[in-house]
Write an enzyme that holds these catalytic residues in place. Structure first.
Site, PDB file in Angstrom:
ATOM      1  N   GLU A 110      51.994  -3.647 134.831  1.00 39.79           N
ATOM      2  CA  GLU A 110      52.986  -4.435 134.336  1.00 39.79           C
ATOM      3  C   GLU A 110      53.093  -5.804 134.732  1.00 39.79           C
ATOM      4  OE1 GLU A 110      55.301  -0.267 133.934  1.00 39.79           O
ATOM      5  OE2 GLU A 110      55.938  -1.855 135.582  1.00 39.79           O
ATOM      6  N   ASP A 144      50.599 -14.652 130.691  1.00 40.65           N
ATOM      7  CA  ASP A 144      50.525 -16.293 131.147  1.00 40.65           C
ATOM      8  C   ASP A 144      49.323 -17.094 131.044  1.00 40.65           C
ATOM      9  OD1 ASP A 144      53.555 -16.248 131.481  1.00 40.65           O
ATOM     10  OD2 ASP A 144      53.421 -15.935 133.639  1.00 40.65           O
ATOM     11  N   HIS A 184      57.618 -21.255 122.549  1.00 43.93           N
ATOM     12  CA  HIS A 184      57.745 -22.579 123.268  1.00 43.93           C
ATOM     13  C   HIS A 184      56.572 -23.481 122.630  1.00 43.93           C
ATOM     14  CE1 HIS A 184      60.170 -21.043 126.623  1.00 43.93           C
ATOM     15  NE2 HIS A 184      60.926 -21.666 125.793  1.00 43.93           N
ATOM     16  N   SER A 192      50.557  -1.628 126.522  1.00 46.68           N
ATOM     17  CA  SER A 192      50.743  -0.175 126.840  1.00 46.68           C
ATOM     18  C   SER A 192      49.804   0.333 127.859  1.00 46.68           C
ATOM     19  CB  SER A 192      50.774   0.597 125.228  1.00 46.68           C
ATOM     20  OG  SER A 192      50.780   2.062 125.611  1.00 46.68           O
ATOM     21  N   GLY A 193      50.179   0.694 128.857  1.00 51.10           N
ATOM     22  CA  GLY A 193      49.519   0.932 129.906  1.00 51.10           C
ATOM     23  C   GLY A 193      48.508   2.444 129.472  1.00 51.10           C
ATOM     24  N   SER A 194      48.972   3.326 128.816  1.00 53.14           N
ATOM     25  CA  SER A 194      48.576   4.658 128.442  1.00 53.14           C
ATOM     26  C   SER A 194      47.894   4.486 126.978  1.00 53.14           C
ATOM     27  CB  SER A 194      49.570   5.692 128.227  1.00 53.14           C
ATOM     28  OG  SER A 194      50.678   5.448 127.244  1.00 53.14           O
ATOM     29  N   ARG A 252      59.056  -1.729 131.085  1.00 45.53           N
ATOM     30  CA  ARG A 252      58.810  -2.742 131.430  1.00 45.53           C
ATOM     31  C   ARG A 252      57.763  -3.443 130.858  1.00 45.53           C
ATOM     32  NH1 ARG A 252      59.481  -3.175 137.829  1.00 45.53           N
ATOM     33  NH2 ARG A 252      57.306  -3.731 137.502  1.00 45.53           N
ATOM     34  N   SER A 286      53.567  -0.441 137.841  1.00 47.23           N
ATOM     35  CA  SER A 286      54.090  -1.639 138.287  1.00 47.23           C
ATOM     36  C   SER A 286      52.562  -2.490 138.430  1.00 47.23           C
ATOM     37  CB  SER A 286      54.544  -1.630 139.767  1.00 47.23           C
ATOM     38  OG  SER A 286      55.969  -1.177 139.746  1.00 47.23           O
ATOM     39  N   ARG A 308      57.106 -17.585 125.487  1.00 47.92           N
ATOM     40  CA  ARG A 308      56.335 -18.811 125.749  1.00 47.92           C
ATOM     41  C   ARG A 308      55.314 -19.012 124.569  1.00 47.92           C
ATOM     42  NH1 ARG A 308      58.808 -20.686 129.472  1.00 47.92           N
ATOM     43  NH2 ARG A 308      58.250 -20.110 131.441  1.00 47.92           N
ATOM     44  N   GLU A 319      49.298   5.473 124.397  1.00 48.50           N
ATOM     45  CA  GLU A 319      49.659   6.706 123.886  1.00 48.50           C
ATOM     46  C   GLU A 319      51.003   6.736 123.714  1.00 48.50           C
ATOM     47  OE1 GLU A 319      47.397   8.479 122.551  1.00 48.50           O
ATOM     48  OE2 GLU A 319      45.591   8.124 123.546  1.00 48.50           O
ATOM     49  N   THR A 320      51.966   5.964 123.917  1.00 53.01           N
ATOM     50  CA  THR A 320      53.445   5.894 123.624  1.00 53.01           C
ATOM     51  C   THR A 320      53.679   5.936 122.145  1.00 53.01           C
ATOM     52  OG1 THR A 320      53.670   4.305 125.509  1.00 53.01           O
ATOM     53  CG2 THR A 320      55.684   4.641 123.899  1.00 53.01           C
TER      54      THR A 320
END
Length: 185
Positions: free
Chosen positions: A152, A160, A60, A86-88, A46, A149, A57, A90-91
């Site tokens: 994200e 934005d 644009h 990336s939240g972690s 996500r 969530s 954007r 570490e991906t």
């Protein structure tokens, strides 16, 4: 609880999260976007969708922005900027991208819950977003939402907000941007 009550609580969580983001970090990222030749965005799951919407954007606004992994994405070069969500932090696939970008000499920015992460240590610019990791059993950050969530959603809203700030700095308006909107829909 009713669905609308959950929605109200989610909005409250987002308001609380937005109040914890440091403007100085965001401004550094805006300035790096302005100074970069090309912008590349990456994220997994996500977070990747949020990064794709950010690239859209930027396109644009007339910025050369690309999503890592797409078939039309050119090669990253020294004067480019890689932005990773990336939240972690570490991906593994994203860590590999950051390492490759560092070896090329490109700038790296990360938007993450964990500034001290592997990607955070490789990044030139770190924007810390509050939120709970996917595995919330080890987190002190509380949210009613599942997994990542809150991060994200905050990531999308933060991106934005960067767009609006960029529009302000470059004196762009919605009408100008609309001229670059897809017309084969």
């Amino acid at each position: 609880m009713q669905t609308t009550q959950y929605l109200t609580e989610i909005i409250r969580e987002l308001q609380h999260a937005s109040e914890q983001i440091q403007d100085e970090q965001a401004e550094l990222l805006v300035n790096d976007i302005i100074g970069a030749n090309k912008i590349f965005v990456a994220g997994a799951g996500r977070s990747g969708f949020m990064a794709k919407s950010f690239a859209m954007r930027m396109m644009h606004m007339g910025i050369q922005a690309f999503v890592v992994g797409e078939t039309v994405t050119p090669s990253l070069e020294k004067d480019d900027l890689l932005i990773i969500g990336s939240g972690s932090g570490e991906t593994k696939t994203l860590v590999s991208m950051a390492e490759k970008a560092a070896s090329i000499g490109a700038k790296i920015a990360v938007v993450t819950i964990h500034p001290e992460s592997t990607i955070g240590k490789l990044a030139d610019v770190i924007v810390a977003l509050p939120g709970a990791p996917k595995d919330q059993t080890t987190s002190s950050y509380q949210t009613i939402q599942p997994m990542g969530s809150l991060f994200e959603q905050t990531l999308l809203l933060f991106f934005d907000a960067l767009i609006v700030r960029f529009m302000e700095k470059k004196e762009l308006d919605t009408q100008t941007m609309y001229g670059k909107h897809a017309n084969l829909e």
